[in-house]
Design a protein around this motif. Structure first.
Motif, PDB file in Angstrom:
ATOM      1  N   LYS A 224      -8.068   1.831   0.107  1.00 27.63           N
ATOM      2  CA  LYS A 224      -8.386   1.753   1.538  1.00 27.63           C
ATOM      3  C   LYS A 224      -9.852   2.078   1.778  1.00 27.63           C
ATOM      4  N   ARG A 225     -10.347   3.103   1.091  1.00 27.27           N
ATOM      5  CA  ARG A 225     -11.756   3.455   1.257  1.00 27.27           C
ATOM      6  C   ARG A 225     -12.653   2.313   0.800  1.00 27.27           C
TER       7      ARG A 225
ATOM      8  N   ASP B  60      -6.169   9.921   5.409  1.00 26.52           N
ATOM      9  CA  ASP B  60      -5.389   8.871   6.060  1.00 26.52           C
ATOM     10  C   ASP B  60      -6.259   8.199   7.123  1.00 26.52           C
ATOM     11  N   GLU B  61      -5.851   8.231   8.379  1.00 28.16           N
ATOM     12  CA  GLU B  61      -6.603   7.560   9.437  1.00 28.16           C
ATOM     13  C   GLU B  61      -7.617   8.486  10.105  1.00 28.16           C
TER      14      GLU B  61
ATOM     15  N   ARG C 160     -11.921  -0.895   0.779  1.00 28.28           N
ATOM     16  CA  ARG C 160     -11.829  -1.993   1.746  1.00 28.28           C
ATOM     17  C   ARG C 160     -12.586  -1.681   3.033  1.00 28.28           C
ATOM     18  N   ASP C 161     -12.583  -0.395   3.410  1.00 28.74           N
ATOM     19  CA  ASP C 161     -13.221   0.002   4.669  1.00 28.74           C
ATOM     20  C   ASP C 161     -14.713   0.273   4.519  1.00 28.74           C
TER      21      ASP C 161
ATOM     22  N   ASP D   6      -6.839  -7.094  -3.815  1.00 30.24           N
ATOM     23  CA  ASP D   6      -5.488  -7.529  -3.436  1.00 30.24           C
ATOM     24  C   ASP D   6      -4.610  -7.697  -4.676  1.00 30.24           C
TER      25      ASP D   6
ATOM     26  N   GLY E 122      -9.316   5.866  12.125  1.00 27.81           N
ATOM     27  CA  GLY E 122      -9.828   4.717  11.397  1.00 27.81           C
ATOM     28  C   GLY E 122     -11.339   4.638  11.319  1.00 27.81           C
TER      29      GLY E 122
ATOM     30  N   GLN F  97      -3.727   4.299  -3.269  1.00 31.22           N
ATOM     31  CA  GLN F  97      -3.694   3.680  -1.946  1.00 31.22           C
ATOM     32  C   GLN F  97      -4.884   4.159  -1.120  1.00 31.22           C
ATOM     33  N   ASP F  98      -5.167   5.451  -1.206  1.00 28.30           N
ATOM     34  CA  ASP F  98      -6.302   6.006  -0.464  1.00 28.30           C
ATOM     35  C   ASP F  98      -7.618   5.451  -0.989  1.00 28.30           C
TER      36      ASP F  98
ATOM     37  N   GLN G  62      -3.977  -4.262  -6.522  1.00 30.14           N
ATOM     38  CA  GLN G  62      -3.103  -3.385  -5.748  1.00 30.14           C
ATOM     39  C   GLN G  62      -1.636  -3.760  -5.954  1.00 30.14           C
TER      40      GLN G  62
END
Length: 716
Positions: free
Chosen positions: A212-213, A268-269, A215-216, A119, A309, A208-209, A122
């Motif tokens: 996201k990866r 993306d998603e 975090r996921d 966080d 997602g 950003q990508d 970023q």
């Protein structure tokens, strides 16, 4: 986050096979708990019971896991500061007790701090990338790694992020400006400011990508990384595999999978098709294309599942399936149209992993030399009913085909071959000797077994050269060492092979504990159970196999091999085995070495390779870069100018007579994709100076050993 994932060392695996030693039937007693707790305690119990050299789960273990895990999570020093490390330090000597209790307290704290840092950082990179960089501001960027100190505080870390991204922008601008300078079309290019803005936007999208990866990422993957920080303390090749990781390993090891034949990545998603496997079901169907975005997956008689997602490995799991079944994909084409694509799954053969051969027809020496390329000691144990591919069986077929072409000698190329099936390497060594020992294997407690070729047939009894390099490992080293000890072949290559002298076995943890059905499957642990030794008693561990003829290599000055891994087992030796052979014995090694040395010394190519090794070493050692664009361009241009001096090292055809075997031509010419890959393969062989020197050595063997070598006929 770095990932030391289970597949990191998969190429260096030596599969446990043919060994009389079996696992004890006693099951470990693991108290009840949730899945992570049971997995952790079961894994440690298996390591304690079966590892060749178990490690005490004590404060020393705790310290090593502590360092290993933090370096694995943040080896680039992008997320944690000294404040985080201070918070973690209370657990430096507590991980052993937590592990025995099946607790993840240290892991949980690291994850909490890591997510908080995501966080924080970023916000930083979004703020930094929102403003233009001062491209000529002085400064130096120095790469950080796991040997670097942690940033003292947020201010230092944020500055590192600034410099980290500026270096990226500066590098892209330098590349683009060089491209513009070389352009002769008269095309109008964007201004420097416009390019800088464009590259900042690209970097922002990429970060950003990436975030996201991260975090996921599935909790099981992150816990697996923590577990592998523990296995790494035992040795570099011991690791934990989640069930899906083991499935992926089996595919890589066997060279075959059942599915549609497409490479996918998260976009993306959704999930994007990045390539199509030539010859696979998707390629044959012609409907699914590179660049298509998969939006949904439907199985026969089931509803379409929206994959928005969904983690990539779950999407892959839904698309893979048994041969003959059909999967339906909802696909968005690059033009925005939506299409439903039905694909019947099939077995996809990854044929680049398999043995293949050529003939090198040397017109000058009038010899015909057979060449066999073996990328790995593959074995499809899941299909041992006759349908699976096994490296020994395939090499035997290639030898037979070459003999039918009346070759005068054979080159077996094991360069970059990271190992594989122990059964296959024992069988394969036996193709060149009568029955006899191939390798000695010593387990825990020093119990020793000698693995022997028991087949008196000798499939090939002529001149033999084995090509190796610093990435020839494990099974490759067994074969090279055995043939060297027998005096059966000339081993040719770089300073030494990789130096992996250990044997691993997969243990399905479900089978080692009773009950706990509510949390199974637990996964698999691959652990080192034995060390292997040459028949002369020495080990290849750490030291590798030193070739009889050492050739210059552009990477020879880099530190590589087992000795550079974390926690490698030590070099040891045992008593030699009783071995001999009279099939073909090299009696003029000194002359072979002297002749090769004279050719290498007179070769402009090998001289340049030695010079290039110095350049490669300097480039590898560089870790600091100027942040001012002009200074960076000057440095980059100097590096590229130097690199260009060696770009044509392997451009010349040195093996002009590279031919396919006639028996192989029909299936190659019948398949456009196979034909293209075959052309690339032949071209690479034709320009390979190492194969050229191997051919020269075979020809020397024919001349020097032709009358002096003892040869006895063996029934085939």
């Amino acid at each position: 986050m770095k990932t030391r994932g289970p597949l990191l060392f998969s190429a260096l695996l030596l599969v446990f096979a043919l060994l009389a030693a079996t696992l004890p039937t006693d099951r470990v007693d693991v108290p009840p708990g949730d899945a992570p707790s049971v997995i952790l305690r079961t894994m440690l119990a298996n390591l304690e019971n079966y590892h060749y050299q178990p490690v005490d789960i004590d404060d020393d273990f705790s310290e090593r896991v502590y360092d290993e895990y933090l370096n694995d999570v943040d080896g680039a020093r992008l997320f944690f500061t000294q404040e985080d490390i201070d918070a973690f330090s209370q657990y430096r000597h507590a991980i052993d007790d937590q592990s025995k209790a099946g607790e993840f307290t240290f892991y949980d704290l690291v994850q909490d701090r890591w997510m908080a840092s995501l966080d924080k950082t970023q916000k930083w990179y979004e703020e930094i990338l929102a403003q233009p960089f001062d491209l000529e501001a002085p400064g130096t960027f120095t790469d950080r790694d796991e040997t670097s100190p942690w940033p003292a505080d947020d201010a230092e870390l944020k500055q590192y992020w600034h410099d980290y991204m500026k270096r990226d922008v500066v590098r892209q601008l330098a590349d683009k400006r060089e491209e513009i300078a070389q352009d002769t079309t008269g095309e109008e290019f964007p201004s420097l400011d416009s390019l800088e803005t464009e590259f900042r936007a690209d970097i922002l999208e990429r970060y950003q990508d990436w975030f996201k990866r991260m975090r996921d990422m599935k909790p099981s993957i992150k816990r697996g990384q923590y577990l592998n920080s523990m296995t790494a303390v035992f040795d570099p090749h011991t690791s934990y595999f989640r069930p899906k990781d083991k499935e992926s390993f089996d595919i890589q090891f066997s060279g075959r999978l059942e599915g549609i034949g497409a490479t996918l990545q998260t976009d993306d998603e959704y999930t994007k098709v990045t390539s199509i496997v030539v010859g696979g079901p998707a390629w044959k169907g012609k409907e699914l294309k590179e660049g298509d975005v998969i939006m949904g997956v439907k199985q026969t008689k089931e509803e379409m599942v929206d994959i928005k997602g969904m983690p990539l490995e779950d999407v892959v799991d839904k698309i893979r399936g048994k041969k003959g079944t059909v999967v339906n994909l909802k696909v968005r084409k690059p033009d925005g149209t939506i299409q439903n694509v039905a694909i019947e799954r099939d077995v996809i053969i990854i044929d680049e992993t398999y043995a293949k051969s050529l003939i090198i027809d040397d017109e000058e020496g009038q010899e015909k030399i057979g060449y066999i390329n073996l990328p790995s000691f593959y074995a499809d144990f899941e299909n041992a009913d006759g349908n699976g591919r096994f490296s020994a069986k395939d090499v035997e077929q290639e030898i037979q085909k070459l003999k039918e072409q009346n070759v005068d000698g054979i080159i077996l190329d094991l360069r970059n071959n990271g190992g594989g099936s122990l059964r296959d390497v024992v069988d394969m060594t036996g193709f060149f000797i009568p029955e006899g020992p191939v390798v000695q294997v010593a387990g825990r407690g020093s119990n020793k077994e000698v693995l022997k070729d028991k087949d008196r047939r000798v499939q090939y009894d002529g001149p033999l050269v084995v090509l190796v390099n610093q990435y020839s490992a494990s099974a490759s080293e067994i074969l090279a060492a055995a043939l060297q000890d027998y005096g059966r072949a000339v081993i040719v290559g770089s300073n030494s092979t990789f130096g992996k002298g250990t044997v691993q076995r997969f243990i399905d943890m479900d089978r080692t504990i009773a009950g706990h059905n509510d949390v199974k499957p637990l996964g698999t642990v691959k652990l080192t159970m034995q060390k292997f030794y040459r028949i002369n008693g020495g080990s290849t561990q750490l030291r590798g196999v030193v070739p009889d003829v050492i050739l210059p290599d552009s990477r020879s000055l880099l530190e590589t091999g087992e000795k550079e891994q974390h926690s490698p087992l030590a070099w040891t030796e045992i008593d030699p085995a009783d071995y001999s052979q009279d099939v073909y014995r090299i009696r003029h090694m000194d002359s072979l070495q002297a002749r090769s040395a004279r050719r290498v010394a007179a070769s402009p190519t090998f001289t340049r390779i030695e010079q290039n090794a110095q350049r490669v070493k300097r480039q590898r050692d560089r870790d600091s870069y100027p942040l001012a664009l002009t200074e960076f361009e000057t440095l980059q241009q100097a590096a590229r100018t130097e690199a260009e001096m060696y770009e044509d090292l392997f451009d010349d055809v040195v093996n002009p007579g590279v031919l396919n075997l006639e028996v192989d031509l029909e299936p190659i010419l019948a398949d456009e994709s196979k034909s293209a890959r075959n052309d690339d393969f032949k071209q690479s062989v034709s320009k390979d100076v190492y194969i050229r020197e191997a051919v020269n050595i075979v020809e020397d063997m024919i001349r020097l050993e032709g009358t002096g070598a003892e040869k006895v006929g063996y029934q085939e």
